[in-house]
Design an enzyme around this catalytic site. Sequence first.
Site, PDB file in Angstrom:
ATOM      1  N   PHE A 122     -13.426  -6.824   1.063  1.00  3.12           N
ATOM      2  CA  PHE A 122     -13.869  -8.156   1.504  1.00  3.12           C
ATOM      3  C   PHE A 122     -12.707  -9.152   1.407  1.00  3.12           C
ATOM      4  O   PHE A 122     -12.779 -10.181   0.757  1.00  3.12           O
ATOM      5  CB  PHE A 122     -15.070  -8.596   0.657  1.00  3.12           C
ATOM      6  CG  PHE A 122     -15.955  -9.610   1.324  1.00  3.12           C
ATOM      7  CD1 PHE A 122     -16.606  -9.312   2.512  1.00  3.12           C
ATOM      8  CD2 PHE A 122     -16.150 -10.874   0.770  1.00  3.12           C
ATOM      9  CE1 PHE A 122     -17.438 -10.242   3.124  1.00  3.12           C
ATOM     10  CE2 PHE A 122     -16.981 -11.817   1.364  1.00  3.12           C
ATOM     11  CZ  PHE A 122     -17.618 -11.501   2.552  1.00  3.12           C
ATOM     12  N   ARG A 127      -9.580 -11.109   3.953  1.00  6.33           N
ATOM     13  CA  ARG A 127      -9.702 -12.013   5.112  1.00  6.33           C
ATOM     14  C   ARG A 127     -10.416 -11.348   6.288  1.00  6.33           C
ATOM     15  O   ARG A 127     -11.302 -11.926   6.905  1.00  6.33           O
ATOM     16  CB  ARG A 127      -8.308 -12.428   5.597  1.00  6.33           C
ATOM     17  CG  ARG A 127      -7.550 -13.334   4.682  1.00  6.33           C
ATOM     18  CD  ARG A 127      -6.234 -13.696   5.376  1.00  6.33           C
ATOM     19  NE  ARG A 127      -5.362 -14.457   4.518  1.00  6.33           N
ATOM     20  CZ  ARG A 127      -4.555 -13.909   3.611  1.00  6.33           C
ATOM     21  NH1 ARG A 127      -4.506 -12.604   3.434  1.00  6.33           N
ATOM     22  NH2 ARG A 127      -3.776 -14.674   2.865  1.00  6.33           N
ATOM     23  N   ILE A 128     -10.014 -10.103   6.620  1.00 12.51           N
ATOM     24  CA  ILE A 128     -10.571  -9.464   7.824  1.00 12.51           C
ATOM     25  C   ILE A 128     -12.019  -9.037   7.573  1.00 12.51           C
ATOM     26  O   ILE A 128     -12.884  -9.194   8.440  1.00 12.51           O
ATOM     27  CB  ILE A 128      -9.679  -8.289   8.290  1.00 12.51           C
ATOM     28  CG1 ILE A 128      -8.249  -8.784   8.561  1.00 12.51           C
ATOM     29  CG2 ILE A 128     -10.256  -7.644   9.554  1.00 12.51           C
ATOM     30  CD1 ILE A 128      -7.215  -7.686   8.814  1.00 12.51           C
ATOM     31  N   THR A 147     -10.722  -0.041  11.295  1.00 11.26           N
ATOM     32  CA  THR A 147      -9.579  -0.789  11.845  1.00 11.26           C
ATOM     33  C   THR A 147      -8.561  -1.046  10.737  1.00 11.26           C
ATOM     34  O   THR A 147      -7.680  -1.884  10.889  1.00 11.26           O
ATOM     35  CB  THR A 147     -10.040  -2.161  12.403  1.00 11.26           C
ATOM     36  OG1 THR A 147     -10.746  -2.860  11.373  1.00 11.26           O
ATOM     37  CG2 THR A 147     -10.925  -2.008  13.624  1.00 11.26           C
ATOM     38  N   ARG A 204      -6.676   1.469   7.963  1.00  9.92           N
ATOM     39  CA  ARG A 204      -5.586   2.431   8.066  1.00  9.92           C
ATOM     40  C   ARG A 204      -6.204   3.816   8.206  1.00  9.92           C
ATOM     41  O   ARG A 204      -7.234   4.106   7.584  1.00  9.92           O
ATOM     42  CB  ARG A 204      -4.692   2.397   6.824  1.00  9.92           C
ATOM     43  CG  ARG A 204      -3.673   1.271   6.826  1.00  9.92           C
ATOM     44  CD  ARG A 204      -2.611   1.472   7.915  1.00  9.92           C
ATOM     45  NE  ARG A 204      -1.604   0.429   7.936  1.00  9.92           N
ATOM     46  CZ  ARG A 204      -1.636  -0.647   8.734  1.00  9.92           C
ATOM     47  NH1 ARG A 204      -2.629  -0.829   9.569  1.00  9.92           N
ATOM     48  NH2 ARG A 204      -0.661  -1.532   8.703  1.00  9.92           N
ATOM     49  N   GLU A 206      -0.629   8.720  13.264  1.00  7.38           N
ATOM     50  CA  GLU A 206      -0.364   8.030  14.542  1.00  7.38           C
ATOM     51  C   GLU A 206       1.036   8.336  15.046  1.00  7.38           C
ATOM     52  O   GLU A 206       1.961   8.405  14.242  1.00  7.38           O
ATOM     53  CB  GLU A 206      -0.514   6.514  14.345  1.00  7.38           C
ATOM     54  CG  GLU A 206      -1.938   6.122  14.031  1.00  7.38           C
ATOM     55  CD  GLU A 206      -2.116   4.631  13.759  1.00  7.38           C
ATOM     56  OE1 GLU A 206      -1.209   3.846  14.084  1.00  7.38           O
ATOM     57  OE2 GLU A 206      -3.158   4.272  13.234  1.00  7.38           O
ATOM     58  N   HIS A 256      -4.572   1.641  18.069  1.00 10.67           N
ATOM     59  CA  HIS A 256      -4.121   0.645  17.077  1.00 10.67           C
ATOM     60  C   HIS A 256      -3.873  -0.723  17.723  1.00 10.67           C
ATOM     61  O   HIS A 256      -2.751  -1.242  17.714  1.00 10.67           O
ATOM     62  CB  HIS A 256      -2.855   1.136  16.354  1.00 10.67           C
ATOM     63  CG  HIS A 256      -2.670   0.502  14.994  1.00 10.67           C
ATOM     64  ND1 HIS A 256      -2.114   1.170  13.927  1.00 10.67           N
ATOM     65  CD2 HIS A 256      -2.954  -0.749  14.527  1.00 10.67           C
ATOM     66  CE1 HIS A 256      -2.069   0.360  12.864  1.00 10.67           C
ATOM     67  NE2 HIS A 256      -2.566  -0.817  13.220  1.00 10.67           N
ATOM     68  N   GLY A 288      -5.613  -3.597  16.925  1.00 12.05           N
ATOM     69  CA  GLY A 288      -6.205  -4.683  16.135  1.00 12.05           C
ATOM     70  C   GLY A 288      -5.552  -6.044  16.346  1.00 12.05           C
ATOM     71  O   GLY A 288      -6.220  -7.039  16.601  1.00 12.05           O
TER      72      GLY A 288
HETATM   73  C1  DGY Z   1      -1.109  -4.682  10.486  1.00 17.38           C
HETATM   74  O1  DGY Z   1      -0.680  -5.832  10.557  1.00 17.38           O
HETATM   75  O2  DGY Z   1      -1.261  -4.110   9.403  1.00 17.38           O
HETATM   76  C2  DGY Z   1      -1.414  -3.987  11.752  1.00 17.38           C
HETATM   77  O3  DGY Z   1      -2.197  -2.872  11.529  1.00 17.38           O
HETATM   78  C3  DGY Z   1      -0.131  -3.583  12.436  1.00 17.38           C
HETATM   79  O4  DGY Z   1       0.707  -3.046  11.502  1.00 17.38           O
END
Ligand code: DGY
Length: 324
Positions: free
Chosen positions: A157, A159-160, A241, A243, A272, A290, A292
Site C-alpha cells: 500500500f 503510492r501506486i 504491475t 515486478r 523480461e 512493461h 506501466g
Molecule cells: C519503474 O519505474 O520501476 C518501472 O517499472 C520502470 O522501471
Amino acid sequence: MSSKPSILVTRRWPQAVEQVLSERFETTLNEADLPMSPAGLAAALRSHDAVLPTVSDRLPADLFSGGGLKAKILGNYGVGYNHIDVAAAKAAGIVVTNTPGVLTDCTADIAMTLLLSVARRAGEGEREVRAGQWSGWRPTHMIGAKVTGKTLGIVGFGRIGKAMAKRCHFGFDMDVVFYNRSRIDPAEASRYGARQLETVEDVLKAADFVSLHCPGGGENRHLINAERLAMMKRHAYLVNTARGDVVDETALVDALRNGVIRGAGLDVFEAEPNVPEALRELENVVLLPHLGSATEETRVAMGMKVVDNITAFFAGREPPDRVA
Ligand code: DGY
C-alpha cells in the site's frame, strides 16, 4: 578536457530530457538504443562519473568489484531498483537514486487497464475481431466477470497501491482490502476507501481481484507461489504491475491452466523481455510489455527527476531521491 561531469545514459530517453542532460553534462547517449552487455556496463562504471541505468540493465554485485570504479552515482530511471545490487553499489561508495512519485497515476492506470481487460476478456475479444472470426452478437458470447462492486485485494500500500485503491473504490464501488508490511493509519487508509488486513493470505482469501504493488527482489521473490495462488478464490484474477519476480511464473501458468484462478493481467515478467510460451498460449491472461509508466508526460517527468538527482549530487547537495 571538459570540466563537466561525464555521464552515460544506458538507453534512449525522451528527447527533451536527453537535451537537458547534454547541456549540463559531458553526455554519452545510446543512440542505437540496444541493451548494454554486462561488460559494457562494467566499463561504463569505470569510464564515467555517473551511469544512468533502467530496469532493462542488470547491475549485480560483481560489476562493482575489481576496483577502478569512476562512477560516483547511479541515477536510475525508474522507481523500482531491484535490478541494481544496491548494497554492493553502496559498499563501493556509489550513491543510488530513483524516480518516485511521477509514475504513480500511470502505473495505477495500467493496473486498472489489465484488471478490466482480463475480467471483460478484452484481449480475447480483440484477437477474435482482428482474426475476422466474430460471428455476431449473441447472449452467450465471451462472458466475463463484472468488476463494479467486487472486492479488490492490494499487496503493497505505497503510492501506486493507494492510487489503485482510489480508482477501484471511488470509480468502481469496490470494497478494497490490503496487506502492507508496516501499519497504515486507518484514517489514512479510509481516504482511499481501503482497510488493512493482517496477512497476505487474508487478502488473497478475501479478494475477487488481487493487484500487486510491492517492490521486487529480496523477500518478495515468489511471494505469490503455488500455495498462495491456491488460497485465492477460484473465480479470482491476479494483476501484476510490480515486478515479475514477485510471482512464480511456472506456478501461475499451472494455476491458470488448471482453473485454480480465473485469469491474470501481467505487465511484468520474471525474465523480461522473455515471456514464456506457456503464458502466451493461454487465453485467460492479458499480457503487456512493461508499459506501466509509458506515457509521454511520465517518461519525461522520470527523466527530469534523474536530472534533478544528478545535478544536486554534482553540485554537492543531497540528491532528493537517494535510496543508497
Ligand atoms: C519503474 O519505474 O520501476 C518501472 O517499472 C520502470 O522501471
